[in-house]
Design an enzyme around this catalytic site. Structure first.
Site, PDB file in Angstrom:
ATOM      1  N   ALA A   1      -6.119  33.989 -28.871  1.00  0.00           N
ATOM      2  CA  ALA A   1      -5.993  35.437 -29.008  1.00  0.00           C
ATOM      3  C   ALA A   1      -7.127  36.022 -29.835  1.00  0.00           C
ATOM      4  O   ALA A   1      -7.490  37.189 -29.669  1.00  0.00           O
ATOM      5  CB  ALA A   1      -4.655  35.783 -29.649  1.00  0.00           C
TER       6      ALA A   1
ATOM      7  N   ASP B   1     -48.810  53.160 -17.792  1.00  0.00           N
ATOM      8  CA  ASP B   1     -50.035  53.288 -17.023  1.00  0.00           C
ATOM      9  C   ASP B   1     -50.299  54.776 -16.794  1.00  0.00           C
ATOM     10  O   ASP B   1     -49.403  55.608 -16.950  1.00  0.00           O
ATOM     11  CB  ASP B   1     -49.882  52.547 -15.693  1.00  0.00           C
ATOM     12  CG  ASP B   1     -51.186  52.466 -14.927  1.00  0.00           C
ATOM     13  OD1 ASP B   1     -52.250  52.441 -15.562  1.00  0.00           O
ATOM     14  OD2 ASP B   1     -51.134  52.432 -13.683  1.00  0.00           O
TER      15      ASP B   1
ATOM     16  N   GLU C   1      -4.455  41.089 -35.223  1.00  0.00           N
ATOM     17  CA  GLU C   1      -3.520  40.055 -34.764  1.00  0.00           C
ATOM     18  C   GLU C   1      -3.574  38.830 -35.675  1.00  0.00           C
ATOM     19  O   GLU C   1      -2.531  38.290 -36.093  1.00  0.00           O
ATOM     20  CB  GLU C   1      -3.848  39.664 -33.325  1.00  0.00           C
ATOM     21  CG  GLU C   1      -3.664  40.808 -32.333  1.00  0.00           C
ATOM     22  CD  GLU C   1      -4.353  40.521 -31.004  1.00  0.00           C
ATOM     23  OE1 GLU C   1      -4.557  39.328 -30.704  1.00  0.00           O
ATOM     24  OE2 GLU C   1      -4.675  41.478 -30.288  1.00  0.00           O
TER      25      GLU C   1
ATOM     26  N   ASN D   1      -2.936  40.749 -26.552  1.00  0.00           N
ATOM     27  CA  ASN D   1      -4.332  40.523 -26.207  1.00  0.00           C
ATOM     28  C   ASN D   1      -4.633  40.969 -24.784  1.00  0.00           C
ATOM     29  O   ASN D   1      -5.691  41.536 -24.489  1.00  0.00           O
ATOM     30  CB  ASN D   1      -4.637  39.032 -26.376  1.00  0.00           C
ATOM     31  CG  ASN D   1      -6.064  38.786 -26.813  1.00  0.00           C
ATOM     32  OD1 ASN D   1      -6.569  39.480 -27.685  1.00  0.00           O
ATOM     33  ND2 ASN D   1      -6.709  37.806 -26.219  1.00  0.00           N
TER      34      ASN D   1
END
Length: 961
Positions: A298, A344, A721, A758
């Site tokens: 997770a 250029d 978490e 998750n």
């Protein structure tokens, strides 16, 4: 020396000496037998094809990234966890991770395939057939069979098939812009040039891949295949190494860092459980281990590569709508952080369409408005008025001469005006058209009866035309100094006046002034012939001429280029010009566009004589480079990169390809660009518009800002978490967790709940944050420093603070839902886990809203601008309600139903993420009011950055380091 190549400097030798050195015959050429022998020695006139990388190898290379390897390991752990827990019908998490890895591998493979087209494009640009002398006869052979010593015959319109030393020329002109950057066709000569002459100044040489635009000639081939200048560039292109953009490098660093963190988390979690809980038996030990690795899975933002890919892809689509076609996804953010645009000139800053800008006659100066081949513009005096009186008569006579002594034609096709023939002659035709002198009407009024073609020896071209009264008139154009020597009078208001010595000096001074402005000076004259007899030969025609005046011609800047240059400066980006054109022309274009105020120009010859240290000092202060060769462009780009600057290189020719590939971001022209340039570049401009570069930078900066947003979101969510679980273990006694009968394994959240959080919060909301539209304000600040990481220390501080706040709020809700602890509650463990589970989900969803708002208040109207974010948040919330309220899902995720009051409590606690952010904004605003920033100091910092005067603590690796 028979049968050898000229390894030295054929341009510095006489044509006779080169023919002798190569053991050939200027009239008869080589014999067939000798040509075959040399073909065996030198090989075919082709560019060597590198051994292709196998499909399997290309695919395996896509899995070498450390973050990708980490995700594969995470998929294996997730699959093992499912095998043990069997909490769902299939290991969906593992399948999702593997799908992400495979998707990125396929996209990476496709991008590599496209990049490998560069060498193929080089080979396709070579000529297919060539006319040569063999055994004394003129014959056509495949260009691949050309050998050194062959006598090559060149006609107008043909592509030159090999490098060759000119032997004879009849007005031969060659367009060398794809190789040297020279904006106008080069007049060729058989006379040798100094050995130190740059490529663009070797007028006695013909180069493979260029094209004859006028006249014809004969030359002896001095180099074929890889030995040509064209082949040398191919070698430079093959030798340059592909580099990884700053974003790719940073994500790789993050991947390695996360890998170490994953191992650390798993170890700490297992050790903490052993130290704080009563664990006995193999079953308990294995459960603890599974819980540790589940949390580690997770902790990895497995959606990160996919979200980066999708966000970059959508950014590519946005840029395509603004005419910037991206070939390499990761190049988008690199363009947005560019410090330098090394561009250029020909076809990039300019239109690659020669335009007459000024006319000088006996009575004054007239200007011509309008650019390019479109016949829209007016002739005006220096004070903006239409010419009148004598000046009007002189301008008309001048333009009639220019339009008649001319073989070019103005044509319309495909919605644009084009010139068939020499671009300089085309400029005269267009100017005459602007003045109301139609070519068809002039043709009827003054039909041509004779012509003396241009030659590099005479530097003149003349045509003879029949007048309506039967007399004839000669019109001559050419080099002003040569032309003046053939003039005896000057046209003044419709009459011929005497051309005194003092007036000749004035005209020559005007020529120098025109050249100093970056214009190509050209003189025009006429001569009336009373009888009908047309003289034969140039000497009889080009004499006793009447000087009409001078014209100044240039390849003008694009109308929108100046505004684009100003926008680049405002954004802290320094534009520099790197061109093969003449220094005076480069200086004039730069001044007109506002690129450089100093007027300093460095040439390729100067660069070639410099050490790396000297060049490093030069690139800090010089913005204009002229007469440069491909290797000089490479050195300039590398010197800039060694100062820690991110370089965007634009170009369209073959000569630009190595620098395009070496630069951090190569930008090729889509209309005028060669296949080689497009294949070597990361971005192709569909409209060849320099202004599109600035628009692409704006998009790139917006994309990078969005990447930072979803990185902040993902990492703060994952920290929340991890912190929730880790602090839950450490504070188990304080929050009432250890009082439960199953306390040996009781935790604030279950493994399956962690994986669910998750899954629903790391996906859609993070992707939606990557789709935020960033306004034009991103162009009002300088680029990020080359040594600045994607995630800065300040960002890490906010990420950790947000994650900690969410973790503490979640644990507080868990404590309040259980009996005992710091906050008394009366619910079961399952109820407390459900409340904590729901609170953490809501925390993360509201955190997405806070990050979307950025530095502005959440309560502003802009918050609703991203409808995808609100759809993603609504979907995630709906899924969470289902997990909590649907019986079947309750069993799978060990949740219990919540009533309305419970949901309101969860929302109230989760909203703390908003209130803390609003208080921080208010405090910051108040502090700014009390400590105002000096506007002058800020402006000075921006100007210093734009000039390249800023410190860099580290040197970012370049492609060739």
């Amino acid at each position: 020396m028979s049968g050898t190549t000229i390894d030295g400097l054929p341009h510095a030798l006489s044509a006779h000496a080169v023919v002798a050195a190569l053991g050939s015959d200027a009239a008869a050429g080589l014999s067939s037998g000798e040509a075959e022998r040399r073909l065996d020695i030198y090989g075919p006139n082709t560019l060597e094809e590198r051994k292709p990388v196998s499909v399997l190898r290309k695919l395996l290379n896509q899995f070498s990234d450390s973050l990708v390897l980490l995700l594969i390991v995470a998929a294996g752990i997730s699959g093992a966890l499912w095998w043990i827990e069997r909490d769902s019908p299939a290991p969906l998490e593992a399948f999702a991770i593997l799908a992400i890895v495979l998707l990125n591998a396929v996209m990476g493979y496709v991008q590599q395939e496209r990049a490998d087209q560069a060498a193929a494009a080089l080979r396709q640009m070579t000529a297919k057939y060539a006319s040569v002398k063999r055994d004394g006869e003129t014959t056509q052979i495949p260009a691949t069979k050309l050998v050194p010593g062959d006598i090559l015959l060149v006609e107008e319109g043909e592509t030159i098939a090999a490098d060759a030393r000119l032997i004879a020329s009849a007005g031969l002109q060659v367009a060398e812009a794809p190789l040297t950057g020279e904006s106008i066709p080069v007049e060729k000569s058989i006379e040798p040039v100094p050995a130190a002459a740059e490529l663009a100044d070797r007028v006695d040489m013909l180069f493979s891949g260029t094209a004859a635009t006028g006249g014809h000639g004969r030359a002896i081939i001095t180099a074929t295949g890889e030995r040509t200048e064209f082949g040398r560039i191919a070698g430079l292109l093959a030798a340059t190494k592909d580099t990884r953009t700053p974003l790719q490098l940073e994500l790789d660093r993050v991947g390695k860092w996360l890998g170490a963190i994953v191992i650390f988390i798993a170890t700490i979690m297992i050790a903490t459980l052993y130290l704080t809980r009563d664990v006995s038996g193999m079953a308990a030990t294995f459960q603890i281990f599974i819980l540790g690795v589940a949390l580690a899975v997770a902790a990895v933002p497995e959606g990160l590569p996919a979200i980066v890919t999708v966000v970059l892809s959508i950014g590519v689509q946005r840029m395509a709508r603004r005419n910037a076609i991206v070939r390499t996804l990761a190049a988008v953010e690199s363009l947005g952080s560019a410090d330098i645009i090394a561009t250029d000139k020909t076809g990039t800053l300019t239109r690659n369409e020669m335009t007459l800008r000024t006319m000088v006659t006996a009575s004054g100066i007239a200007r011509v408005s309008g650019t390019g081949y479109a016949p829209s513009g007016e002739v005006r005096t220096e004070d903006g008025q239409p010419p009148a009186g004598a000046l009007q008569a002189e301008v008309e006579a001048l333009l009639i001469a220019g339009g008649r002594a001319n073989n070019a034609a103005l044509i319309a096709g495909d919605g644009r005006w084009m010139i068939r023939g020499d671009p300089t002659e085309g400029a005269l035709v267009v100017a005459a058209r602007k003045a109301g002198l139609d070519a068809d009407i002039l043709e009827k009024r003054l039909p041509r009866v004779a012509e003396v073609p241009f030659s590099s020896e005479r530097k003149l071209m003349s045509t003879v035309h029949r007048e309506t009264d039967g007399s004839a008139v000669v019109f001559t154009k050419g080099a002003p100094d040569v032309l003046l020597g053939l003039c005896t009078g000057e046209w003044k208001g419709g009459r011929v006046g005497r051309l005194e010595r003092a007036r000749r000096d004035e005209i020559l001074q005007a020529v120098e002034e025109i050249a100093a402005q970056g214009l190509r000076p050209l003189g025009l004259a006429r001569r009336s012939i009373a009888d009908a007899c047309v003289p034969a030969g140039a000497a009889d025609i080009e004499r006793d001429l009447v000087f009409l005046g001078l014209v100044g011609i240039m390849d003008p800047p694009r109308d929108e280029a100046r505004a684009a240059v100003e926008a680049a400066h405002r954004a802290g980006i320094r534009p520099i010009m790197i061109t093969g054109d003449h220094p005076a022309t480069a200086r004039a274009i730069a001044a007109e566009l506002g690129m450089d105020r100093t007027g300093a120009v460095a040439t390729g010859h100067q660069i070639g004589a410099m050490t790396d240290d000297e060049l490093g000092a030069l690139v800090r202060r010089t913005s204009i480079y002229a007469r440069v060769a491909p290797e000089h462009k490479l050195r300039i780009v590398q010197a800039l990169q060694q100062h820690g600057l991110i370089v965007a290189m634009t170009g369209d020719g073959v000569n630009d390809a190595p620098a395009l590939k070496t630069a951090d971001i190569g930008v090729a022209m889509g209309v005028t660009g060669t296949d080689v340039a497009k294949a070597a570049a990361d971005i192709v401009l569909a409209d060849d518009n320099f202004a599109t570069i600035v628009a692409a930078i704006e998009e790139g900066r917006g994309i990078f800002a969005n990447i930072r947003k979803f990185l902040s979101y993902l990492l703060s969510s994952n920290i929340a978490e991890v912190a929730t679980m880790f602090l839950g273990l450490l504070l188990a006694g304080r929050i009432g967790l250890s009082d439960h009968a199953d306390g040996a394994f009781a935790l604030p959240l279950l493994a399956v709940q962690i994986l669910w959080i998750n899954l629903i919060t790391d996906g859609a909301p993070a992707l939606a944050l990557g789709l935020d539209r960033v306004g034009g304000s991103v162009m009002d600040r300088p680029p990020r420093h080359a040594d600045e990481k994607v995630i800065t220390p300040a960002m890490w501080l906010r990420i950790v603070a947000s994650g900690s706040l969410m973790a503490l709020g979640t644990l507080g809700m868990f404590d309040a839902s259980l009996p005992g602890g710091l906050i008394a509650g009366d619910g079961s463990l399952a109820y407390a886990q459900t409340m904590a589970f729901t609170t953490l989900v809501l925390f993360q969803l509201l955190n997405a809203v806070v990050i979307h708002a950025g530095s502005r208040s959440v309560f502003g109207g802009h918050i609703l601008a991203n409808r995808w974010l609100w759809l993603a948040l609504g979907l995630s919330l709906l899924l969470q309600v289902g997990v909590v309220e649907i019986p079947l899902l309750q069993a799978a995720f060990s949740t219990v139903p919540l009533d309305a009051e419970d949901w309101l409590r969860c929302v109230a606690v989760a909203s703390a993420i908003i209130w803390v952010r609003e208080i921080g904004l208010a405090a910051g605003f108040l502090g700014a009011r009390l400590r105002p920033t000096s506007h002058r100091a800020m402006q000075g910092a921006l100007e210093s950055h734009a000039a390249g005067d800023r410190p860099h603590s580290v040197v970012r690796p370049s492609k060739c380091s």
